[in-house]
Motif scaffolding. Structure first.
Motif, short mmCIF file in Angstrom:
data_model
loop_
_atom_site.label_atom_id
_atom_site.label_comp_id
_atom_site.label_asym_id
_atom_site.label_seq_id
_atom_site.Cartn_x
_atom_site.Cartn_y
_atom_site.Cartn_z
N ILE A 136 0.87 -1.18 0.00
CA ILE A 136 0.00 0.00 0.00
C ILE A 136 0.90 1.23 0.00
O ILE A 136 1.58 1.50 0.98
N GLN A 137 0.93 1.95 -1.11
CA GLN A 137 1.81 3.10 -1.20
C GLN A 137 1.07 4.43 -1.25
O GLN A 137 1.70 5.47 -1.35
N ASP A 138 -0.26 4.39 -1.17
CA ASP A 138 -1.00 5.64 -1.26
C ASP A 138 -1.78 5.95 0.02
O ASP A 138 -2.74 6.71 -0.02
N ALA A 139 -1.38 5.40 1.13
CA ALA A 139 -2.10 5.65 2.39
C ALA A 139 -2.12 7.13 2.75
O ALA A 139 -3.09 7.62 3.33
N LYS A 140 -1.11 7.87 2.35
CA LYS A 140 -1.06 9.30 2.66
C LYS A 140 -1.94 10.14 1.75
O LYS A 140 -2.25 11.28 2.07
N THR A 141 -2.36 9.57 0.63
CA THR A 141 -3.17 10.33 -0.31
C THR A 141 -4.56 9.73 -0.51
O THR A 141 -5.39 10.32 -1.21
N PHE A 142 -4.83 8.57 0.08
CA PHE A 142 -6.13 7.92 -0.07
C PHE A 142 -7.24 8.87 0.34
O PHE A 142 -7.15 9.55 1.35
N ARG A 143 -8.28 8.93 -0.48
CA ARG A 143 -9.44 9.76 -0.17
C ARG A 143 -10.69 9.00 -0.59
O ARG A 143 -10.79 8.56 -1.74
N ALA A 144 -11.62 8.86 0.31
CA ALA A 144 -12.88 8.16 0.03
C ALA A 144 -13.87 9.15 -0.56
O ALA A 144 -13.67 10.36 -0.49
N ASP A 145 -14.96 8.64 -1.08
CA ASP A 145 -15.98 9.50 -1.68
C ASP A 145 -16.96 10.06 -0.64
O ASP A 145 -17.84 10.85 -0.97
N ARG A 146 -16.78 9.65 0.62
CA ARG A 146 -17.62 10.16 1.72
C ARG A 146 -16.84 10.03 3.03
O ARG A 146 -15.88 9.27 3.12
N ALA A 147 -17.27 10.78 4.02
CA ALA A 147 -16.62 10.72 5.33
C ALA A 147 -16.71 9.30 5.88
O ALA A 147 -17.74 8.64 5.78
N TRP A 148 -15.62 8.82 6.43
CA TRP A 148 -15.46 7.49 7.00
C TRP A 148 -15.55 6.38 5.96
O TRP A 148 -15.66 5.21 6.29
N THR A 203 -11.54 10.66 6.44
CA THR A 203 -12.69 11.42 6.89
C THR A 203 -12.32 12.88 7.12
O THR A 203 -11.16 13.22 7.32
N ASP A 204 -13.35 13.70 7.08
CA ASP A 204 -13.22 15.09 7.47
C ASP A 204 -14.42 15.48 8.34
O ASP A 204 -14.68 16.65 8.56
N GLN A 205 -15.17 14.45 8.80
CA GLN A 205 -16.35 14.64 9.63
C GLN A 205 -16.31 13.68 10.81
O GLN A 205 -15.73 12.61 10.72
N PRO A 206 -16.99 14.03 11.91
CA PRO A 206 -17.06 13.12 13.04
C PRO A 206 -17.83 11.85 12.67
O PRO A 206 -18.63 11.85 11.74
N TYR A 207 -17.57 10.80 13.41
CA TYR A 207 -18.35 9.57 13.26
C TYR A 207 -19.58 9.74 14.14
O TYR A 207 -20.10 10.84 14.24
#
Length: 105
Positions: free
Chosen positions: A5-17, A35-39
């Motif tokens: 896994i070489q993109d852990a620092k750049t991984f971005r999901a399509d929704r929070a969490w 995430t950029d939102q609370p769970y």
């Protein structure tokens, strides 16, 4: 062949969490979350391990009915035991590795 896994620092999901499944190990899942939102406040049916890879996360938990907060930075870990109520609240974007029982909330 091992997974690398070489993109852990750049991984971005399509929704929070949102998460990427990394591995399943004897009934436990290892997932990379963005995430950029609370769970939400929740209780797991087993232990849950959070490892902050990037960003800052305020982990709220209840101890004897009192709410407590610990701030986690990259490299910090938080272990929620079975039945311990908690919620993760990132400050900005965060990437968190979560290890928990498969199918847990």
């Amino acid at each position: 062949m091992p997974d690398i896994i070489q993109d852990a620092k750049t991984f971005r999901a399509d929704r929070a969490w949102g998460a990427r499944d990394i591995a399943r190990i004897d009934g436990a899942s290892v997932r990379l979350h963005w995430t950029d939102q609370p769970y939400k406040w929740h209780v797991n049916d087993g232990e849950e391990v959070f490892v902050v890879l990037q960003g800052v996360v305020d982990m709220h938990y209840r101890e004897y009915g009192a709410e407590k907060i610990v701030q986690l930075s990259p490299g910090d870990m938080f272990v929620a035991g079975k039945g311990e109520e908690h919620v993760a609240r990132p400050i900005g974007e965060a990437r968190v590795l979560v290890i928990e029982r498969e199918g847990s909330v």
